[in-house]
Scaffold this motif. Structure first.
Motif, PDB file in Angstrom:
ATOM      1  N   HIS A  42     -34.823 -37.836  39.639  1.00 22.02           N
ATOM      2  CA  HIS A  42     -35.705 -36.675  39.822  1.00 22.02           C
ATOM      3  C   HIS A  42     -37.150 -37.137  40.013  1.00 22.02           C
ATOM      4  O   HIS A  42     -37.925 -36.487  40.711  1.00 22.02           O
ATOM      5  CB  HIS A  42     -35.630 -35.737  38.612  1.00 22.02           C
ATOM      6  CG  HIS A  42     -34.253 -35.253  38.312  1.00 22.02           C
ATOM      7  ND1 HIS A  42     -33.552 -34.438  39.165  1.00 22.02           N
ATOM      8  CD2 HIS A  42     -33.435 -35.486  37.260  1.00 22.02           C
ATOM      9  CE1 HIS A  42     -32.363 -34.176  38.643  1.00 22.02           C
ATOM     10  NE2 HIS A  42     -32.263 -34.801  37.488  1.00 22.02           N
ATOM     11  N   LYS A  45     -37.758 -38.072  43.656  1.00 20.49           N
ATOM     12  CA  LYS A  45     -37.876 -36.870  44.470  1.00 20.49           C
ATOM     13  C   LYS A  45     -39.210 -36.163  44.247  1.00 20.49           C
ATOM     14  O   LYS A  45     -39.854 -35.700  45.193  1.00 20.49           O
ATOM     15  CB  LYS A  45     -36.730 -35.898  44.172  1.00 20.49           C
ATOM     16  CG  LYS A  45     -36.718 -34.667  45.080  1.00 20.49           C
ATOM     17  CD  LYS A  45     -35.546 -33.769  44.783  1.00 20.49           C
ATOM     18  CE  LYS A  45     -35.445 -32.656  45.837  1.00 20.49           C
ATOM     19  NZ  LYS A  45     -36.685 -31.874  45.988  1.00 20.49           N
ATOM     20  N   LYS A  48     -41.968 -38.132  46.029  1.00 25.13           N
ATOM     21  CA  LYS A  48     -41.855 -38.023  47.493  1.00 25.13           C
ATOM     22  C   LYS A  48     -42.237 -36.620  47.956  1.00 25.13           C
ATOM     23  O   LYS A  48     -42.909 -36.458  48.996  1.00 25.13           O
ATOM     24  CB  LYS A  48     -40.431 -38.356  47.939  1.00 25.13           C
ATOM     25  CG  LYS A  48     -40.305 -38.515  49.463  1.00 25.13           C
ATOM     26  CD  LYS A  48     -41.162 -39.678  49.968  1.00 25.13           C
ATOM     27  CE  LYS A  48     -41.039 -39.870  51.465  1.00 25.13           C
ATOM     28  NZ  LYS A  48     -41.868 -40.985  51.957  1.00 25.13           N
ATOM     29  N   ASP A  49     -41.845 -35.609  47.200  1.00 30.28           N
ATOM     30  CA  ASP A  49     -42.209 -34.235  47.557  1.00 30.28           C
ATOM     31  C   ASP A  49     -43.720 -34.020  47.454  1.00 30.28           C
ATOM     32  O   ASP A  49     -44.317 -33.317  48.276  1.00 30.28           O
ATOM     33  CB  ASP A  49     -41.489 -33.233  46.649  1.00 30.28           C
ATOM     34  CG  ASP A  49     -40.006 -33.107  46.964  1.00 30.28           C
ATOM     35  OD1 ASP A  49     -39.576 -33.631  48.017  1.00 30.28           O
ATOM     36  OD2 ASP A  49     -39.279 -32.502  46.151  1.00 30.28           O
ATOM     37  N   GLU A  75     -31.060 -40.427  48.950  1.00 31.77           N
ATOM     38  CA  GLU A  75     -30.915 -38.977  48.870  1.00 31.77           C
ATOM     39  C   GLU A  75     -32.073 -38.347  48.087  1.00 31.77           C
ATOM     40  O   GLU A  75     -32.501 -37.230  48.383  1.00 31.77           O
ATOM     41  CB  GLU A  75     -29.593 -38.602  48.203  1.00 31.77           C
ATOM     42  CG  GLU A  75     -28.372 -38.803  49.081  1.00 31.77           C
ATOM     43  CD  GLU A  75     -27.072 -38.493  48.349  1.00 31.77           C
ATOM     44  OE1 GLU A  75     -27.125 -38.130  47.155  1.00 31.77           O
ATOM     45  OE2 GLU A  75     -26.004 -38.620  48.973  1.00 31.77           O
ATOM     46  N   ALA A  76     -32.575 -39.079  47.109  1.00 30.04           N
ATOM     47  CA  ALA A  76     -33.683 -38.584  46.292  1.00 30.04           C
ATOM     48  C   ALA A  76     -35.044 -38.764  46.963  1.00 30.04           C
ATOM     49  O   ALA A  76     -36.053 -38.265  46.465  1.00 30.04           O
ATOM     50  CB  ALA A  76     -33.689 -39.286  44.936  1.00 30.04           C
ATOM     51  N   GLY A  77     -35.075 -39.502  48.081  1.00 33.73           N
ATOM     52  CA  GLY A  77     -36.323 -39.659  48.810  1.00 33.73           C
ATOM     53  C   GLY A  77     -36.898 -41.055  48.847  1.00 33.73           C
ATOM     54  O   GLY A  77     -38.002 -41.261  49.363  1.00 33.73           O
TER      55      GLY A  77
END
Length: 210
Positions: A42, A45, A48-49, A75-77
């Motif tokens: 998490h 992610k 990256k977000d 997948e998480a970035g």
């Protein structure tokens, strides 16, 4: 020469706060192993977000199931994922194959590798993107650094980029730069400074001169 910020002893909120301060002066932000242990992917992610223009490295220190673990990190970035150099060649191959499917990269960490030079040559032949010499936290407590190791691997690495991590500060950065790695990884040398922005800005200025 690129500058990577290693984040270890913070949670997701703390990581976002630190990166917000220094983002303009770093090329790569590393979600360190302690954050991954505490927060899971998490954290990758979330960073990256929050900072989509930054390259994000997930320091998973993969030792087995290379393809699967790289897949989950991507997948998480994650843009770059770490694999340990002491892992089996098949693990590294699997990680490289999965990363290439997604146009992502693999950094092999040579921490605790006994024959640095020989293993660097072997890992280089497996198609990894970065090979990193690393004086870990416990090594630093014993007064060790990776400058000699960097010079050793640069003599045999032909394809991958080289990186160095472990206890790098402004005072030691000129010695690091002289060894000419492609990537300089700094943790406490930025995050532990009272003025993190100034430390990051000066480090970026120095590495950019090369």
């Amino acid at each position: 020469m690129k500058l990577q910020l290693a984040l270890d002893l913070v949670d997701i909120a703390g990581a976002i706060e630190v990166v917000s301060e220094v983002a303009e002066f770093i090329d790569i932000v590393e979600i360190g192993t302690p954050i991954v242990i505490n927060e899971g992917l998490h954290a990758v992610k979330a960073i990256k977000d929050a900072f989509p223009s930054l390259t994000v490295l997930a320091d998973l220190k993969i030792m087995d199931a290379g393809g699967y673990e790289v897949m989950k990190a991507v997948e998480a970035g994650a843009d770059i994922v770490t694999v340990l150099g002491v892992s089996d060649d098949s693990t590294i191959r699997g990680a490289v194959e999965e990363a290439k499917k997604h146009n992502k990269e693999i950094l092999v960490d040579l921490i605790n590798v006994k024959d640095i030079k020989a293993r660097a040559a072997e890992v280089d032949a497996l198609g990894v993107d970065y090979i990193c010499v690393h004086s870990g936290y416990d090594h630093q407590a014993d007064g060790k650094n990776s400058f000699d190791d960097l010079n050793a691997i640069k003599s045999v690495v032909k394809n991958a980029k080289t990186a160095i991590a472990g206890g790098i500060k402004l005072s030691t950065l000129p010695e690091v730069i002289a060894a000419n790695p492609d990537l300089v990884i700094v943790g406490g040398g930025i995050t532990g400074e009272e003025d993190r922005l100034a430390a990051a800005a000066e480090m970026k200025r120095l590495v950019s001169q090369v």
